[in-house]
Scaffold this motif. Structure first.
Motif, mmCIF file in Angstrom:
data_model
loop_
_atom_site.group_PDB
_atom_site.id
_atom_site.type_symbol
_atom_site.label_atom_id
_atom_site.label_comp_id
_atom_site.label_asym_id
_atom_site.label_seq_id
_atom_site.Cartn_x
_atom_site.Cartn_y
_atom_site.Cartn_z
ATOM 1 N N GLY A 119 14.848 39.272 33.528
ATOM 2 C CA GLY A 119 14.700 38.822 34.911
ATOM 3 C C GLY A 119 15.968 38.186 35.443
ATOM 4 N N GLY A 120 16.631 37.377 34.602
ATOM 5 C CA GLY A 120 17.883 36.759 35.013
ATOM 6 C C GLY A 120 18.970 37.787 35.253
ATOM 7 N N ALA A 121 19.035 38.815 34.392
ATOM 8 C CA ALA A 121 20.044 39.864 34.549
ATOM 9 C C ALA A 121 19.808 40.652 35.826
ATOM 10 C CB ALA A 121 20.011 40.789 33.334
ATOM 11 N N LEU A 122 18.546 40.950 36.133
ATOM 12 C CA LEU A 122 18.235 41.690 37.358
ATOM 13 C C LEU A 122 18.576 40.862 38.596
ATOM 14 C CD1 LEU A 122 14.838 43.323 36.311
ATOM 15 C CD2 LEU A 122 17.045 44.464 36.612
ATOM 16 N N GLN A 123 18.286 39.560 38.549
ATOM 17 C CA GLN A 123 18.666 38.692 39.666
ATOM 18 C C GLN A 123 20.179 38.680 39.857
ATOM 19 O OE1 GLN A 123 17.154 34.704 39.425
ATOM 20 N NE2 GLN A 123 15.265 35.226 40.498
ATOM 21 N N ALA A 124 20.909 38.557 38.759
ATOM 22 C CA ALA A 124 22.370 38.517 38.835
ATOM 23 C C ALA A 124 22.929 39.813 39.406
ATOM 24 C CB ALA A 124 22.960 38.246 37.457
ATOM 25 N N LEU A 125 22.344 40.957 39.030
ATOM 26 C CA LEU A 125 22.792 42.238 39.560
ATOM 27 C C LEU A 125 22.589 42.299 41.070
ATOM 28 C CD1 LEU A 125 21.544 44.771 36.861
ATOM 29 C CD2 LEU A 125 23.917 44.308 37.508
ATOM 30 N N GLY A 126 21.533 41.644 41.543
ATOM 31 C CA GLY A 126 21.267 41.601 42.982
ATOM 32 C C GLY A 126 22.003 40.484 43.690
ATOM 33 N N GLY A 127 22.844 39.730 42.941
ATOM 34 C CA GLY A 127 23.613 38.647 43.546
ATOM 35 C C GLY A 127 22.774 37.444 43.918
ATOM 36 N N ARG A 128 21.646 37.270 43.236
ATOM 37 C CA ARG A 128 20.754 36.174 43.581
ATOM 38 C C ARG A 128 20.495 35.299 42.350
ATOM 39 N NH1 ARG A 128 18.923 37.513 48.601
ATOM 40 N NH2 ARG A 128 17.241 36.013 48.692
ATOM 41 N N GLU A 129 19.942 34.108 42.605
ATOM 42 C CA GLU A 129 19.664 33.157 41.523
ATOM 43 C C GLU A 129 18.589 32.187 42.018
ATOM 44 O OE1 GLU A 129 22.065 29.789 38.889
ATOM 45 O OE2 GLU A 129 23.190 31.262 40.062
ATOM 46 N N THR A 130 17.850 31.608 41.073
ATOM 47 C CA THR A 130 16.887 30.552 41.399
ATOM 48 C C THR A 130 17.418 29.213 40.888
ATOM 49 O OG1 THR A 130 15.683 31.110 39.386
ATOM 50 C CG2 THR A 130 14.847 32.031 41.448
ATOM 51 N N GLY A 131 16.824 28.120 41.378
ATOM 52 C CA GLY A 131 17.298 26.790 40.996
ATOM 53 C C GLY A 131 17.179 26.520 39.517
ATOM 54 N N THR A 132 16.106 27.006 38.898
ATOM 55 C CA THR A 132 16.024 27.003 37.439
ATOM 56 C C THR A 132 16.338 28.430 36.999
ATOM 57 O OG1 THR A 132 13.614 27.251 37.673
ATOM 58 C CG2 THR A 132 14.436 25.073 37.141
ATOM 59 N N ASN A 133 17.496 28.614 36.399
ATOM 60 C CA ASN A 133 18.055 29.924 36.101
ATOM 61 C C ASN A 133 17.204 30.660 35.072
ATOM 62 O OD1 ASN A 133 19.688 32.079 35.135
ATOM 63 N ND2 ASN A 133 21.522 30.992 35.821
#
Length: 300
Positions: A256-270
């Motif tokens: 999930g973190g890798a997919l978020q990073a690919l989309g240029g996005r992030e949540t407050g708790t990584n």
């Protein structure tokens, strides 16, 4: 005393106002939207210090109980947005409170700052913007308040309870899940938990004593399996949560973190590092031992 409660339309803010009034204090409630019990509408997130000062005038203390959703995905870098949301409003608020002569304050914080003190090797501020901003919030608010306005920070875990239709922000999703036909699964590890009523009592104590301390709050320490199982029972579909293997939790969250990073996005708790928290025992000792059964029933 006369206390201003910012975030009075929320679950915790509502209970804080209620407990303070029960103890004989006068309360002014402020929120960005109209709700039962709210006296004034003001978006503290965007209001200037000069706009806040008339509301603060004549009060002895102020409580900041506005909520932040640390799991909303934002475009990276996310620190500027979280800092604007969590830190800058409290700096303006407590600076204005200092100028108006207030003598005590409370911020509703997070138990992640407690665990950062306990386990600096976890590198929580480095890995999670939300934790970094919680630490900045407490530090910068106290600087703005100055020595004459001690600011207590309540370090809160999962908070159960209800006030009318006001619920914890995570509760509706959990309610839908435990009432569904989907299997209930839980990671190893666990969390401290408390009730909105208990939080309000601790906040009132801190205001009455004029404390400027960091105060971790917990009534019970629960494994994730226990928490989900008790939620299901309270929702009327009693069944036990099955424990997931640690390796599955880590793999899924890293993906999930890798997919978020690919989309240029992030949540407050990584998400990339969230497994480290979910698999740990995020317990606060000593817990009060007050049972949470009623607050859990109210939540669901």
């Amino acid at each position: 005393m006369r206390i201003l409660v910012v975030g009075g339309s929320g679950l915790v803010g509502f209970h804080v106002a209620e407990v303070l009034r029960e103890r004989g204090h006068a309360v002014t409630s402020v929120a960005r939207s109209a709700a039962p019990g709210v006296d004034h509408r003001l978006d503290v997130g965007s209001a200037s210090a000069e706009q806040m000062r008339p509301l603060l005038a004549g009060h002895d203390g102020v409580v900041f109980a506005a909520r932040t959703d640390e799991q909303r995905p934002l475009r990276r870098p996310i620190h500027p947005a979280f800092h604007r949301d969590m830190v800058e409003p409290v700096v303006r608020l407590f600076g204005a409170a200092r100028d108006e002569g207030l003598t005590r304050g409370v911020i509703m914080g997070s138990y992640y700052t407690y665990f950062d003190r306990l386990h600096p090797q976890w590198r929580l501020p480095e890995r999670h913007v939300y934790v970094r901003c919680r630490l900045e919030q407490a530090r910068e608010a106290r600087v703005a308040a100055g020595p004459g306005l001690p600011v207590a920070v309540l370090e809160l875990p999962f908070v159960f309870g209800r006030a009318g239709d006001r619920l914890p922000n995570w509760a509706p999703a959990l309610d839908r899940w435990v009432k569904s036909r989907s299997p209930l699964v839980a990671p190893p590890g666990g969390t401290a938990a408390t009730s909105a009523r208990r939080v309000a009592e601790v906040a009132a104590d801190a205001l009455e004593h004029g404390d400027g301390q960091d105060i971790p709050v917990a009534d019970e320490n629960l494994t994730w399996s226990q928490l989900i199982t008790r939620a299901a029972a309270a929702a009327g579909r009693p069944r036990r949560a099955v424990r997931l293997p640690s390796v599955a939790v880590r793999a899924s969250l890293k993906l999930g973190g890798a997919l978020q990073a690919l989309g240029g996005r992030e949540t407050g708790t990584n998400l990339t590092y969230l497994a480290d928290l979910l698999l740990a025992d995020l317990f606060i000792e000593p817990a009060s031992g007050q049972p949470l059964d009623q607050a859990i029933r109210e939540t669901f």
